[in-house]
Each structure stands twice: as structure tokens, then as C-alpha cells.
Design a protein around this motif. Sequence first.
Motif, PDB file in Angstrom:
ATOM      1  N   ASP A 170      -8.306   2.796  -2.452  1.00 11.71           N
ATOM      2  CA  ASP A 170      -7.229   2.319  -1.584  1.00 11.71           C
ATOM      3  C   ASP A 170      -5.992   2.002  -2.424  1.00 11.71           C
ATOM      4  OD1 ASP A 170      -5.565   1.180   0.283  1.00 11.71           O
ATOM      5  OD2 ASP A 170      -7.104  -0.094   1.184  1.00 11.71           O
ATOM      6  N   LEU A 171      -4.934   2.768  -2.214  1.00  8.18           N
ATOM      7  CA  LEU A 171      -3.680   2.622  -2.967  1.00  8.18           C
ATOM      8  C   LEU A 171      -2.594   1.977  -2.126  1.00  8.18           C
ATOM      9  CD1 LEU A 171      -3.514   6.355  -4.188  1.00  8.18           C
ATOM     10  CD2 LEU A 171      -4.968   4.533  -5.092  1.00  8.18           C
ATOM     11  N   SER A 172      -2.948   1.446  -0.967  1.00  7.98           N
ATOM     12  CA  SER A 172      -1.943   1.010   0.006  1.00  7.98           C
ATOM     13  C   SER A 172      -0.997  -0.050  -0.523  1.00  7.98           C
ATOM     14  CB  SER A 172      -2.633   0.503   1.277  1.00  7.98           C
ATOM     15  OG  SER A 172      -3.428   1.514   1.856  1.00  7.98           O
ATOM     16  N   ALA A 173      -1.443  -0.809  -1.513  1.00  9.92           N
ATOM     17  CA  ALA A 173      -0.600  -1.885  -2.046  1.00  9.92           C
ATOM     18  C   ALA A 173       0.564  -1.363  -2.877  1.00  9.92           C
ATOM     19  CB  ALA A 173      -1.445  -2.847  -2.883  1.00  9.92           C
ATOM     20  N   VAL A 174       0.515  -0.069  -3.257  1.00  7.81           N
ATOM     21  CA  VAL A 174       1.617   0.505  -4.035  1.00  7.81           C
ATOM     22  C   VAL A 174       2.709   0.936  -3.060  1.00  7.81           C
ATOM     23  CG1 VAL A 174       2.316   2.246  -5.715  1.00  7.81           C
ATOM     24  CG2 VAL A 174      -0.007   1.321  -5.776  1.00  7.81           C
TER      25      VAL A 174
END
Length: 601
Positions: free
Chosen positions: A93-97
Motif C-alpha cells: 500500500d503506497l497510498s500515503a505517498v
Amino acid sequence: MRHWKSALAAAAVITTLLAGCTAAPSDTSGFVRLDQVGYASGETKHAYLLGRQDPGDVEFKVVGTTGETVLSGTAGAMTGGWNDSFAAVRVLDLSAVKTPGSYRIEVPGAPQSPPFRVAPAADLFGPIVASNLKFFQAQRDGAEFVQSGLRRGPAHLNDRQATVYQTPRYNDEGTVLVDERLTPVGGPVDVSGGWADAGDFLKFTHTAAYSVSAMLLAQRDSRVGGAELAAENRHGMAWLDRMWDDATGTLYAQVGIGAGNDAVRSDHDIWRLAETDELTDRPVFRAAEPGAPISPNLAGKVAAAFALDAQLDTGEAARRKLDQAAKLYAQADRAPSGELTTAFSHNFYPEDSWQDDLEFAAAELALAGKALGDPRTGDWARDAGRWAAAYFASDTKGTLGVGDVSALAHADLVRLMDEGQSVAEVSRDDVVRDLTRQLDAGRDRAAKDPFRAGASYTDFDSVPHTFGLATTARLHERVTTTGTYAAFSTQQRNWVLGANAWGSSFVIGAGSVYPRCPEHQAANLTGEPLIGAAVNGPNQADKFAELNRFPTMRACAVPDFAAFDGHDARYVDDVGAWQSVEPADDFTATGLLYFALASTE
């Protein structure tokens, strides 16, 4: 050569590997698969770790261009296994970037991932629309070509005086022409121009009407493409105008022939450049006898294209296009029996549904008529509702692609309702419910797939069907003003652009790993890149028993993706692998519409 299963003598193939992308050395624990174009800043961002074994709580990090770590995390839930060599797929999960920039993903024991960007949607996808248009420019036939390394001169100018022939008859498989020879029945007719349909030089009204309709919708409903999109739409519509003889009520369905016999040489028998094509006098075939009812799927698609074009024009030109659309729509067979007309042979483009095409035509006629103050507008709007109801009751319902345009029709039927137009037999909720049906079918499939693919990659057209689902989610969001399927739409785009088992984007030039050896005659013979083309993608493994081979075909360095084949699917990047890497107009047009809508948030 799409859907053409014959192959000629075998030729040598050069096999190479794309290091870090397709090779699978035993000392690697796995590979990162992600959307190689990138992710919009605010959307859900998922990549996948394809592991030899379940890595458990393995850590990963996202690094910037100078090596700085911008995110550290732990691989999420396992979504399933893939093949005997790769037993586990886990979500990253890369959503925080969210900060715009270029990044890579690092996982212990795995090669560093291809780069990806985080950026505004218009910055990511607007350039892909521009590259899609480069593909259509390369596909242009006739005198109005665009000079490039792929095209150096006009082609098929004899199409200006083509002979019309009796409808050809084929064996049950659609691979052999039964007629000993073709029988002339008319002409000459001017059917010059248009686009080559795929990697060869056939021209089909069926695929051209679908493709230009998708592109006209992109022009109407997005802020990308500009003058080049408008120019390409004019080119496509000019050819459809030639394929419809308004005075006699004749629609021509096809230029050229793809399956012949010992006496009739076909387009699929030779490998050459368009501008040096020795098949100079190409046959033309009618969709029906002059003035006779026309197969409704074909009449509906072409009428919708004319009506969409009318919406983008003004004055007398718009009225002329509207009248052409109205005449075609009126001539559609309302009670078809037997096989629908698509191409000759029908097996090239099998299609079973037709009520969706008439809904599409009626909805676009009503929108154009409303803008022009045409008194027939109310009748067309009511017809659109009736055809929608007939589609709901049919047993041929599908999802968006050249064979089912219901999602496009539904979205504009809702537009009519929202503009206060009275529609018969269906409510707004009924129409939205069918859009939801299409998306739920894809989302249910995706929930069971390790890489969240919503379309079947063991059937033909896995990539355009995936684009179709992603586009339908955008249309659903427009008509409901909710983001219910936003994450699903992103998942589908991700899969097409590299977040799949093979780690390849299926749009040429998009990302860092993409088809290098497409089955496209101009690209193969000139050695020039075919930028912007969407290909079929993975397919059923047993469909690759034979690859196309021609004496004039140039050998190509072939990336080996075999280690990543799984779930009964193969992906082969080989110039003869029409099953995987032949591009097509309808594939690319569906992708263009998605990218145009995604760019306009």
C-alpha cells in the motif's frame, strides 16, 4: 491479423531478457509489480509483491530519486498464489505517498522496482492520450497520411475506385473462403482513407465506428487531446461518410479481405508496408443490399458516430450529420435473425448484442437533436429508453468494448434524463443499476484475482475489456456523483500498466516495460516504435500453439515472460504472437477514452 489463427513457415526468433523485469534468477525472492506510469496524488495506490514463498511481514520502502526514503511499510494481506515458482502475491500500500515526484519500491531480496510517478492525473494521463493519437496517425490509410518513420507515403489510393463484391461465404470456423472466387456486384466506389484496423491493412466499418465514437466522446467530455484529437476524429468520420451512401441507403462494411483461398489472395497472406502493398485492387463488401434493413449493431454504431459528430459541429454541417444518423438509424433491422454483421468473416469480430447499439444511436440522436432544436428529439429519447429496457431483458449483456456499448449508451441516456427529456420504459435508477451490474461483475472477479484483474486474461481482448471496466467506473461516477468504484477503476488501470504478473505495461511506450515486438507490419518492417498502441495482453495458454511467420518478417529480440505465466494464461512478446501483442484501433480507442476521462477530474 486479429483473431486469425493460421501461421506460415517458422523463422528464427531471438530471445533476450529484460533484466530486473522479466528474468527470474533463483537468487531473487520475488518481484515488485506496479503501475509504471504512476498514481494520481489523492488516489488509492497499490503495488504487488510477487514472491517465491509467502514473505510474511516483509518490509518495503519507497525511495525518491536521491535515495531518500519517503515511506516504510509492511506487505499487506496475501491475495493468492500465482504459479509453481511464485506461491504468493501480497499488496504493497503506497497510498500515503502524495507528494509529486518520481519513486521506486525496494524490498529485501527483490530487484528494485521500475520507477513510477505521483502527479496530478492530467500530468500522468494527458501525455498518454497524445501518444494514443500517434498510433491512430500511424494507422491512417489513403492520401491523408501523417509523415513519420512508420509512414512515408500514401497508401491504397486505388480504394478511390474500388469494386463492390457479393458477400463472401466462409466455413464454420471462418478461416477459409468457400466461394471459389469473389463475384462483383457494383462500383466503383470511393472508400479511400480511414484507419487500418490492426497490425494489417483491413478496414472495417464496425471497428472504425466504435473507435471514432469513443474518441468523439473523449473530445466532447474531456479537456485533453486538443487539435490533434479533433483532427483524428475528422479523419475517421470522413471515411465513415464515404462508407455510407445516403442516396441509395447503402452501408459498406469492409475494405479488403482477411481470409481467402487458393484463388483469392487475402490481406493476411503477405507481410509488407502499406505504401508498397501489392494488393492494389481491394474488394469492398456491403452490410446489406441497397435500401435493405441493416444489421442493427452496425447501423447503431455508425448512426451513433454521426450523431456524436453532429453534437460537436454547428449549423448546416451539424444538421446534415444528424440527418445521416437518422436515416441509418431508421434503416436498422429491428428484428434481426441469425448472425449479426460485423466483419467477413464474422469470427474476426464476433458480436451477439444489438439493443445496446440502438440505445446508443437513439441517445446520441436525441442529444444532437435537442441541441439543434430538431422536432424528432422526443421520439429518439423515448426510443433510447425502450432500447435500454430491451437490453436489460436480453441474454447478451456484457461490459464495455467493441461488442457491447451499453455503458456509453447508458451514461448519455442519463444525461438526457437529467436535461429534462422524457424517456420511455426505464427510470434513471434502472439505468444506473445496469452500470452497477457491469462493475460488480468485474469487481467480483477482481476480488478473487491475485492482481485484482476484473477482466478474464484467458479470453481475447483482456486489455480492452479492462479499460472498459475502468471507463465504466468513470461513467458511473459521473452519473451518480459518488466514488463507489474509484478504487476499482484505479486497480484496473494499474493492471494494464504493469501491476500484473508479467510486470509489463500493455500500452506501447507507457512505462518502462512494454511490448517491444508487436505484431504490426509497419513497426516490424521499419523498425520504428509504435507509440501509444494498446495490445490484447495475456491470453489462454493453449492459444499460442502457432505463431504467425512470414518470409519477409524481421526477427525481433523477444523478451521472455514465460517464468511469469500462470492461471492458464500466457503473455508472449513476439512479432508473430497476434494472440498477445497485436494492437488494434478499438483497443486503443477504449484506452484513450479512459485516459481522457481520468485526466479530467
